[in-house]
Design an enzyme around this catalytic site. Structure first.
Site, PDB file in Angstrom:
ATOM      1  N   GLY A  19      23.891  58.572  99.996  1.00  0.00           N
ATOM      2  CA  GLY A  19      23.718  57.234 100.547  1.00  0.00           C
ATOM      3  C   GLY A  19      22.353  57.096 101.175  1.00  0.00           C
ATOM      4  CB  VAL A  26      23.718  60.668 103.701  1.00  0.00           C
ATOM      5  CG1 VAL A  26      24.777  61.770 103.769  1.00  0.00           C
ATOM      6  CG2 VAL A  26      23.654  59.925 105.026  1.00  0.00           C
ATOM      7  CE  LYS A  41      22.255  58.651 109.286  1.00  0.00           C
ATOM      8  NZ  LYS A  41      23.199  57.852 110.102  1.00  0.00           N
ATOM      9  CD  GLU A  88      34.807  67.185 108.361  1.00  0.00           C
ATOM     10  OE1 GLU A  88      35.923  67.464 107.867  1.00  0.00           O
ATOM     11  OE2 GLU A  88      34.672  66.564 109.433  1.00  0.00           O
ATOM     12  CG  ASP A 132      26.840  48.903 111.111  1.00  0.00           C
ATOM     13  OD1 ASP A 132      27.224  47.773 110.760  1.00  0.00           O
ATOM     14  OD2 ASP A 132      26.092  49.609 110.415  1.00  0.00           O
ATOM     15  CE  LYS A 134      27.747  48.871 107.173  1.00  0.00           C
ATOM     16  NZ  LYS A 134      26.451  48.212 106.848  1.00  0.00           N
ATOM     17  N   PRO A 135      33.743  48.500 106.269  1.00  0.00           N
ATOM     18  CG  PRO A 135      35.052  47.086 104.942  1.00  0.00           C
ATOM     19  CD  PRO A 135      33.980  47.069 105.985  1.00  0.00           C
ATOM     20  CG  ASN A 137      28.939  52.310 108.229  1.00  0.00           C
ATOM     21  OD1 ASN A 137      28.274  52.782 107.300  1.00  0.00           O
ATOM     22  ND2 ASN A 137      28.414  51.497 109.133  1.00  0.00           N
TER      23      ASN A 137
END
Length: 381
Positions: A19, A26, A41, A88, A132, A134-135, A137
């Site tokens: 991502g 990431v 990250k 993880e 933040d 949201k789906p 995340n």
């Protein structure tokens, strides 16, 4: 970003990109020291000092959290030339990918929402606001359990704001009303966003669609539409979570309890029943009614016998056997009623014979004592 062939910190071999965000990327990596796959990250700090502070905040926040609903932090280096944090690795997909397949069942939404609310309660208890939720995340592991990720916009409630004046941070479709208005952001903003996420899971579509500004301002003009065919407790909870007023929203802990322990039955109208009278009073009242009925029957009998007519049948109400104690039973005293003797006809009146009444020979039955009259005269009288 370092190439794949280079070991990050002489330990993590970087792999595919999982991502990409505004200031971070990431990637999958291999921890050659512990022989396990992890997620790294990598941050791209710019010249803005606020970006560096935000990176430091995120790393410190993640390092201080430990909860099954959060991604675990294994390692970090916030101060190097290439800041990074080792997390993880969750093998699965995001909640956004799951919702794209269609609406979720009520039971699944309760389970996922309860776990996320419990994780947020842990975050809030440590003085943090995610800002933040949201789906995309939210990660779902192989068992379908959610993990809240991406703390890039995390804020310490007791710290100074790193957001520039007039700048709203977050995803437009899930911003709380106070975020849109530029007001102070508290834990209630995360609860609002979670309410919209759960609503999206139930309906299969985003509540506030459109461009960023349009989607952000829409919530100021209308509340989200909560389907009325959902269980009553869930409708009430989602309505409270997405209230325009932050003060009316429940805490994340209250949301977790409501989702994980739903009401067994819908609420019913409670009617206050009159207080039950004591058994002694009920028995006494029954006895009074019984005595009154007996007295009425006796009076009717006396009235009937005095007029020579048949007494009317009187049925006395009988008190329930369970309410009249045996010691309170009353046996009515029999009342002797003297029946009126039938009228006796007087003897016939004999007619008075002005002549001599019949009687034995030689006797005077006139009753007048008439010695002067006889068959002959007596000498010397």
């Amino acid at each position: 970003m370092p190439p794949d062939s280079v070991l990050l910190a002489d330990r993590y071999r970087l792999g595919e990109v999982l991502g990409t965000g505004g200031v971070a990327q990431v990637r999958r990596a291999r921890d050659v020291l512990l022989a396990r796959d992890v997620a790294v990250k990598l941050f791209k700090p710019g010249e803005d000092l606020a970006d560096a502070h935000r990176i430091d905040n995120e790393i410190r926040a993640l390092a201080g959290l430990s909860h099954p609903g959060l991604v675990t932090v294994f390692d970090a280096d916030p101060g190097g030339e290439e800041p990074y944090v080792v997390l993880e690795l969750i093998e699965g997909r995001t909640l956004r990918d799951r919702v794209a397949d269609g609406p979720m069942s009520v039971d699944d939404v309760r389970r996922v929402g309860g776990a996320l609310a419990d994780a947020l309660a842990h975050v809030h208890a440590r003085g943090l606001v995610h800002r933040d939720v949201k789906p995309s995340n939210i990660l779902l592991d192989a068992d379908g359990l959610p993990r809240l990720a991406d703390f890039g916009l995390v804020r310490f409630t007791d710290g100074a704001s790193l957001t520039k004046t007039g700048l709203v941070v977050g995803t437009a479709a899930y911003l709380s009303p106070e975020q849109v208005r530029g007001e102070e952001v508290t834990e209630a903003a995360d609860v609002y966003a979670l309410g919209l996420v759960l609503l999206e899971c139930l309906t299969g579509h985003r509540e506030y669609e459109g461009a960023e500004v349009e989607a952000a301002v829409a919530r100021l003009h209308r509340p989200p539409v909560v389907p009325d065919d959902l269980p009553f407790d869930l409708v009430r909870l989602l309505s409270r979570m997405t209230s325009l007023s932050a003060a009316r929203r429940p805490s994340a802990r209250e949301c977790a309890e409501a989702l994980l322990t739903p009401a067994a039955d819908p609420p019913t109208l409670v009617v206050e029943r009159p207080q039950r009278r004591p058994r002694g009073l009920l028995a006494a009242a029954s006895i009074v009614v019984l005595i009154s009925a007996i007295g009425t029957g006796i009076s009717a009998w006396n009235s009937a016998t005095s007029t020579g007519s048949e007494p009317p049948e009187t049925t006395a109400p009988t008190a329930p056997a369970s309410t009249v104690p045996r010691t309170a039973e009353i046996t009515p005293t029999p009342v002797a009623v003297q029946p009126t003797a039938p009228a006796v006809a007087p003897p016939p009146v004999q007619a008075v014979n002005k002549g001599k009444p019949a009687g034995p020979a030689g006797s005077d039955n006139s009753g007048k004592g008439n010695p002067g009259k006889g068959k002959g005269k007596r000498d010397g009288t």
